[in-house]
Design a protein around this motif. Structure first.
Motif, PDB file in Angstrom:
ATOM      1  N   GLY A   1       0.780  -1.218   0.000  1.00 31.63           N
ATOM      2  CA  GLY A   1       0.000   0.000   0.000  1.00 31.63           C
ATOM      3  C   GLY A   1       0.818   1.277   0.000  1.00 31.63           C
ATOM      4  N   ASP A   2       0.082   2.386  -0.123  1.00 31.35           N
ATOM      5  CA  ASP A   2       0.655   3.719  -0.101  1.00 31.35           C
ATOM      6  C   ASP A   2      -0.159   4.586   0.846  1.00 31.35           C
ATOM      7  OD1 ASP A   2       2.750   3.495  -2.215  1.00 31.35           O
ATOM      8  OD2 ASP A   2       1.009   3.069  -3.481  1.00 31.35           O
ATOM      9  N   GLY A   3       0.444   5.698   1.247  1.00 29.95           N
ATOM     10  CA  GLY A   3      -0.238   6.610   2.142  1.00 29.95           C
ATOM     11  C   GLY A   3       0.493   6.733   3.460  1.00 29.95           C
ATOM     12  N   PRO A   4      -0.161   7.287   4.472  1.00 31.53           N
ATOM     13  CA  PRO A   4       0.474   7.427   5.779  1.00 31.53           C
ATOM     14  C   PRO A   4       0.905   6.066   6.323  1.00 31.53           C
ATOM     15  CG  PRO A   4      -1.602   8.635   5.685  1.00 31.53           C
ATOM     16  CD  PRO A   4      -1.543   7.808   4.456  1.00 31.53           C
ATOM     17  N   PRO A   5       2.088   5.959   6.927  1.00 33.20           N
ATOM     18  CA  PRO A   5       2.584   4.652   7.372  1.00 33.20           C
ATOM     19  C   PRO A   5       1.805   4.095   8.555  1.00 33.20           C
ATOM     20  CG  PRO A   5       4.089   6.388   8.037  1.00 33.20           C
ATOM     21  CD  PRO A   5       3.074   7.028   7.148  1.00 33.20           C
ATOM     22  N   LEU A   6       1.588   2.794   8.519  1.00 37.73           N
ATOM     23  CA  LEU A   6       0.854   2.065   9.556  1.00 37.73           C
ATOM     24  C   LEU A   6       1.624   0.793   9.868  1.00 37.73           C
ATOM     25  CD1 LEU A   6      -1.686   1.532  11.316  1.00 37.73           C
ATOM     26  CD2 LEU A   6      -2.722   0.476   9.286  1.00 37.73           C
TER      27      LEU A   6
END
Length: 288
Positions: free
Chosen positions: A28-33
């Motif tokens: 995935g992409d976006g804010p890290p989780l």
């Protein structure tokens, strides 16, 4: 009925650190989780979170980290709880992640809480699944922990099956495939040796003596130091970390909130998968 572990893992990626090789999965992409798994016989990060991976990865750059001492990453030696905390810091540093949202199941939630206390700049938001807090009305350790100690002291398939049943509300979730997968991992010599450093009756006795002699307060007394928003999730029917344990974090966390899921044991992210994912994504996406 919810099923467990039908999604078989691929080859994990590797991060070399000074303490050993950490293995992880990334999508995935976006804010890290960052997803942090719990403890127990045959546990892995993949087994805890594979069913949630794609849902979270649709909105976040999502990592499943395999803690040292559980048969996937290298064993760093020492107590698995301590090496897990060390591993998270080395992982964040090695991946150049300054700050992440953390979802931690049981032991993973404790590790995430410790990180939020000791290095608050690294945790943007925290979601815990059972585990944190203290027994107020129920005896401690809980039923599931006692069964875990019995298995660790003298492993057998029967004891493993009894422990697995204590983890869930719906007994149909404990399939023969689940038992076989967990058994194979749990009795691997290095993994069992690591488990005994944490969950044997001898190790529990040593920890109790050390806690009684220590001047360092337990983690739950420091929860008021966590400045990040925290979503505390719990299964109403948890037999490992009974629900009354949630009262302490609910009251002490300055920016905490509690979500209790019905008809659910210790594995909230599996038994109440859709409801858990919905609550977590709403929490992570909310402006605070």
């Amino acid at each position: 009925m919810t099923t467990i572990e039908t999604n078989r893992p691929g080859t994990p990626e590797e991060l070399k650190t000074e303490s050993g090789v950490l293995r992880y999965y990334e999508r995935g992409d976006g804010p890290p989780l960052l997803l942090l798994h719990g403890s127990g016989p045959g546990v892995t990060g993949w087994r805890n979170f594979s069913g949630n991976f794609d849902v979270f990865a649709a909105r976040h750059r999502t990592f499943i980290l395999e803690f040292p001492g559980f048969g996937i990453s290298d064993d760093f030696g020492g107590h698995p709880m301590m090496t897990a905390q060390q591993a998270v810091i080395e992982f964040l540093d090695g991946m150049d992640l300054e700050s992440v949202a953390v979802v931690g199941n049981s032991m993973g939630g404790i590790v995430g809480a410790a990180l939020a206390i000791n290095q608050p700049q690294r945790v943007s938001k925290l979601v815990t699944i059972g585990g944190i807090g203290a027994n107020l009305y129920s005896p401690g350790p809980g039923e599931g922990i006692k069964l875990l100690m019995e298995f660790t002291d003298n492993p057998s398939r029967e004891k493993l099956t009894q422990w697995l049943h204590s983890m869930v509300y719906d007994p149909a979730m404990v399939t023969e495939q689940l038992i076989e997968d967990r058994w194979t991992q749990a009795i691997e010599p290095a993994t069992l040796a690591s488990a005994r450093r944490m969950y044997s009756s001898a190790a529990f006795g040593q920890m109790a003596k050390a806690a009684a002699a220590s001047t360092e307060p337990p983690l739950w007394t420091k929860l008021n130091q966590i400045k990040a928003p925290v979503l505390v999730t719990w299964g109403r029917d948890d037999r490992v970390s009974p629900l009354d344990m949630s009262i302490v974090p609910m009251r002490m966390l300055p920016r905490g909130e509690l979500h209790v899921f019905p008809n659910c044991g210790h594995w909230v992210m599996i038994e109440q998968k859709a409801a858990f994912e919905s609550a977590v994504l709403a929490f992570l996406g909310r402006e605070d």
